[in-house]
Design a protein around this motif. Structure first.
Motif, PDB file in Angstrom:
ATOM      1  N   ILE A 278      38.023  67.134  37.227  1.00 28.05           N
ATOM      2  CA  ILE A 278      37.272  65.804  37.145  1.00 28.05           C
ATOM      3  C   ILE A 278      36.086  66.035  38.146  1.00 28.05           C
ATOM      4  CG2 ILE A 278      37.093  63.662  37.556  1.00 28.05           C
ATOM      5  CD1 ILE A 278      40.210  63.359  36.988  1.00 28.05           C
ATOM      6  N   PHE A 279      36.082  66.410  39.098  1.00 31.45           N
ATOM      7  CA  PHE A 279      35.188  66.609  40.002  1.00 31.45           C
ATOM      8  C   PHE A 279      33.809  67.694  39.669  1.00 31.45           C
ATOM      9  CE2 PHE A 279      32.676  68.410  43.782  1.00 31.45           C
ATOM     10  CZ  PHE A 279      32.513  67.108  44.567  1.00 31.45           C
ATOM     11  N   ASP A 280      34.490  68.670  39.063  1.00 30.03           N
ATOM     12  CA  ASP A 280      33.593  69.921  38.464  1.00 30.03           C
ATOM     13  C   ASP A 280      33.092  69.368  37.401  1.00 30.03           C
ATOM     14  OD1 ASP A 280      34.155  71.243  40.888  1.00 30.03           O
ATOM     15  OD2 ASP A 280      35.734  72.546  40.180  1.00 30.03           O
ATOM     16  N   GLY A 281      33.529  68.820  36.538  1.00 25.52           N
ATOM     17  CA  GLY A 281      33.260  68.469  35.082  1.00 25.52           C
ATOM     18  C   GLY A 281      32.031  67.315  35.268  1.00 25.52           C
ATOM     19  N   ASN A 282      32.440  66.560  36.264  1.00 25.50           N
ATOM     20  CA  ASN A 282      31.050  65.500  36.368  1.00 25.50           C
ATOM     21  C   ASN A 282      29.900  66.131  37.007  1.00 25.50           C
ATOM     22  OD1 ASN A 282      32.140  63.093  35.561  1.00 25.50           O
ATOM     23  ND2 ASN A 282      33.620  62.799  37.312  1.00 25.50           N
ATOM     24  N   LYS A 283      30.369  67.144  37.833  1.00 24.82           N
ATOM     25  CA  LYS A 283      29.101  67.940  38.697  1.00 24.82           C
ATOM     26  C   LYS A 283      27.939  68.674  37.462  1.00 24.82           C
ATOM     27  CE  LYS A 283      27.770  71.160  42.134  1.00 24.82           C
ATOM     28  NZ  LYS A 283      28.434  72.206  43.124  1.00 24.82           N
ATOM     29  N   LYS A 284      28.900  69.191  36.590  1.00 25.82           N
ATOM     30  CA  LYS A 284      28.177  69.998  35.547  1.00 25.82           C
ATOM     31  C   LYS A 284      27.501  69.074  34.418  1.00 25.82           C
ATOM     32  CE  LYS A 284      29.190  73.163  31.653  1.00 25.82           C
ATOM     33  NZ  LYS A 284      30.235  73.821  30.955  1.00 25.82           N
ATOM     34  N   VAL A 290      29.622  64.131  42.553  1.00 24.03           N
ATOM     35  CA  VAL A 290      29.769  62.537  42.702  1.00 24.03           C
ATOM     36  C   VAL A 290      31.202  62.534  43.159  1.00 24.03           C
ATOM     37  CG1 VAL A 290      30.269  60.812  41.071  1.00 24.03           C
ATOM     38  CG2 VAL A 290      28.454  62.507  40.384  1.00 24.03           C
ATOM     39  N   TYR A 291      30.996  61.690  44.318  1.00 21.70           N
ATOM     40  CA  TYR A 291      32.102  61.437  45.214  1.00 21.70           C
ATOM     41  C   TYR A 291      32.800  59.962  44.413  1.00 21.70           C
ATOM     42  CZ  TYR A 291      31.381  65.477  48.055  1.00 21.70           C
ATOM     43  OH  TYR A 291      31.608  66.830  48.687  1.00 21.70           O
ATOM     44  N   ASN A 292      33.829  59.780  44.842  1.00 24.74           N
ATOM     45  CA  ASN A 292      34.597  58.378  44.323  1.00 24.74           C
ATOM     46  C   ASN A 292      34.208  57.232  44.903  1.00 24.74           C
ATOM     47  OD1 ASN A 292      35.927  59.995  42.475  1.00 24.74           O
ATOM     48  ND2 ASN A 292      37.654  60.570  43.941  1.00 24.74           N
ATOM     49  N   HIS A 293      34.429  56.131  44.400  1.00 25.92           N
ATOM     50  CA  HIS A 293      34.101  54.755  44.889  1.00 25.92           C
ATOM     51  C   HIS A 293      35.348  54.025  45.065  1.00 25.92           C
ATOM     52  CE1 HIS A 293      34.384  54.658  40.840  1.00 25.92           C
ATOM     53  NE2 HIS A 293      35.051  53.332  40.873  1.00 25.92           N
ATOM     54  N   ALA A 294      34.855  52.809  45.961  1.00 31.08           N
ATOM     55  CA  ALA A 294      35.936  51.639  46.013  1.00 31.08           C
ATOM     56  C   ALA A 294      36.487  50.935  44.847  1.00 31.08           C
ATOM     57  CB  ALA A 294      35.535  50.749  47.274  1.00 31.08           C
TER      58      ALA A 294
END
Length: 578
Positions: A278-284, A290-294
């Motif tokens: 998810i982290f790498d896919g969003n970056k691409k 993009v770090y997560n949110h509250a």
């Protein structure tokens, strides 16, 4: 709801220390007939914020919702992180109790709550125009009408169809209907009372009374320091970076990721759907990290993610570990875009993602569609959203769907589906599944912390030795955390860092003026569990129900080829020795 009236009562002195799950379970145990029909007039729906919810305590904006569950037939508490919980606390409401049932079957009502003349004030309005509509559009209309500072609680079409796997939706920080008290069918309970919305406007409310401000502040600092220090909960730590879906690869490696309707503990496609993906896919897709949110005000763990489409537009928020697993490994699907679509449909309709995913898994087992058929899975959720005959069967949950199709391999306990941890590979969580008052529920006693993550020291997940006591301790502590108003994820830090645990106690003592110790935390939790247990037994759910499905005792689970080798006597000891 029978005559749309609101009565404000002073909280009894006996309820002084009750909040969150402690309050919801007490009121349900005292006021709901255990044998009543969950969707009938005698069930009640109780909302309660935690002890420290509404204060500046970190990661504490939780709301507990309680009632008799149409899924399990027993007591239920489900909770969510949302500004709605914070606002209820700020408005000085220790418990909001919904009772009765209107005579009109085709109408729906909303309640707009404000602070007026020194007390909460409720105004009822006709919400029939919003029935059976997708929740994102409905939330936009409500915020356009009442302003962006309100908090919204609602039910979707799943609840209005009476589905036993329907949840209650709350707003997140971007006013999306993405925060769910999801498990146990409480959405159907709310809808059965003709209630579509509860909207809170906290303007002018007095806030939470704090008996000892200096003690509270001291505890708050200890809690913040612990959360910011621990590797799992600190900024850019495991949860903030990869979300709860960081557990996909971890459980897969441990051989405890339930795959294709609990037939294996490993999924070949796990790396494609994990938190790292998810982290790498969003970056691409977005060209940046993009770090997560509250999910709610004051959360400093911030583990909620957003998944974006190829064109950079938002697809869904949030893909939690449980949702990722339920639609992914459990259904043999390794495409994050498909999982995101299934997650978003559940947000739209008001469905519990865990129960929905395991229901689809059982339907796949029955041959309705094949494992790995993402398009077919999406179509099944559409059926549920439209209320077709097939959709209504599946909306009743995993166990009902298994019965309808004659499937014996059905992963449920007390009518509720097992979540994303294989009990044959992680024995302690299996004991929690079997014995918790809530039906199979990982959050009721999260022994994954020591068994998989090494919190408090690593324990062998394949060994049943000592796990009854471990589960009991976690269930008791969790009942207190659920009552405090903190997110369960504080457990990682407070169990490894003693000052953090003391900080939780200091915060509660600061608000209430009590002098609790660590022993009192366990006593409080035990008292809550005993009330829940007594309700269930009166409802006909006795010790014989504290068992896992037959297949986990007889079918060895790859790759460790383990069965659930925990005796009935051991399971009975969890409550028997409490």
């Amino acid at each position: 709801m029978k005559d749309r009236t609101c009565k404000v009562e002073e909280s009894p002195k006996a309820y002084h220390t009750l909040a969150g799950r402690g309050m919801t379970s007490t009121l349900v145990a005292e006021e709901v007939p255990p044998t009543c029909h969950p969707l009938g007039p005698n069930n009640k729906l109780v909302f309660s914020a935690g002890i420290v919810t509404g204060t500046s305590s970190p990661t504490s904006a939780r709301i507990s919702v309680g009632g008799k569950s149409p899924l399990t037939g027993g007591i239920k508490e489900a909770n969510a992180g949302t500004s709605w919980g914070r606002d209820l606390g700020i408005m000085g409401i220790k418990a909001l109790v919904v009772e009765g049932k209107p005579a009109e079957k085709d109408m729906a009502w909303g309640v707009y709550m404000t602070w007026k003349d020194g007390k909460p004030h409720a105004e009822f309005f006709d919400a029939t125009q919003y029935k059976f509509k997708s929740l994102p559009g409905v939330f936009k209309e409500i915020y356009a009408k009442y302003g962006e500072d309100v908090s919204v609680c609602s039910v979707g079409p799943a609840g209005e169809y009476g589905y036993a796997n329907s949840g209650i939706a709350f707003n997140d920080m971007k006013m999306r209907p993405s925060r769910y008290a999801g498990r146990g069918g409480l959405g159907a309970v709310m809808a059965s009372k003709g209630l579509k919305f509860i909207i809170l406007n906290k303007d002018g409310a007095p806030g939470v009374e704090i008996a000892d401000k200096s003690l509270f502040d001291e505890g708050r600092k200890k809690m913040i320091d612990a959360l910011r220090e621990h590797a799992i909960t600190k900024p850019k730590g495991g949860l903030n970076s990869y979300g709860t879906a960081v557990l996909i690869n971890i459980l897969n490696e441990a051989g405890g990721l339930p795959t294709k309707n609990f037939t294996s503990g490993r999924f070949e496609g796990a790396p494609k759907i994990a938190g790292e993906a998810i982290f790498d896919g969003n970056k691409k897709r977005l060209g940046k990290e993009v770090y997560n949110h509250a999910c709610s005000p004051g959360c400093i763990i911030q583990c909620s993610n957003t998944w974006y489409k190829e064109d950079g537009t938002e697809h869904t928020s949030c893909i939690e570990y449980e949702s990722d697993w339920a639609f992914g490994a459990n259904c043999g699907i390794d495409d994050l875009d498909v999982i995101a679509e299934l997650n978003e449909l559940c947000n739209n309709y008001g469905l519990d993602t865990i129960e929905t995913g395991t229901t689809i898994g059982v339907a796949m087992e029955a041959g309705v569609i094949a494992f790995g058929d993402g398009k077919g899975a999406i179509n099944l959720v559409y059926e549920m959203g439209k209320g077709t005959p097939l959709g209504r069967i599946m909306g009743a949950g995993t166990e009902t769907t298994g019965k309808a199709y004659g499937v014996s391999h059905v992963p449920t306990v007390k009518g509720q589906s097992m979540p994303a941890y294989e009990p044959r590979a992680v024995k302690g969580i299996g004991i929690t599944y079997a014995t918790t008052t809530m039906g199979a529920d990982h959050t009721a006693g999260y022994t994954i912390a020591p068994e998989i993550l090494g919190v408090m020291g690593k324990q062998d997940p394949l060994s049943p030795e000592g796990k009854a006591a471990l589960s009991r301790a976690f269930q008791s502590t969790t009942a207190f955390i659920d009552s405090s108003g903190h997110c369960l994820f504080i457990a990682f830090a407070i169990l490894d860092i003693p000052s953090g645990y003391q900080g939780m106690i200091d915060e509660a003592n600061g608000v209430l003026g009590t002098k609790w110790t660590a022993d009192d935390v366990i006593k409080y939790g035990n008292d809550v569990l005993k009330k829940e247990r007594a309700f269930n037994e009166a409802a006909g759910i006795g010790p014989a129900a504290d068992r896992l499905p037959e297949f986990v005792y007889t079918e060895p689970l790859p790759p460790h080829n383990q069965i659930f080798d925990v005796s009935d006597e051991t399971l009975d000891s969890v409550f028997g020795e409490m």
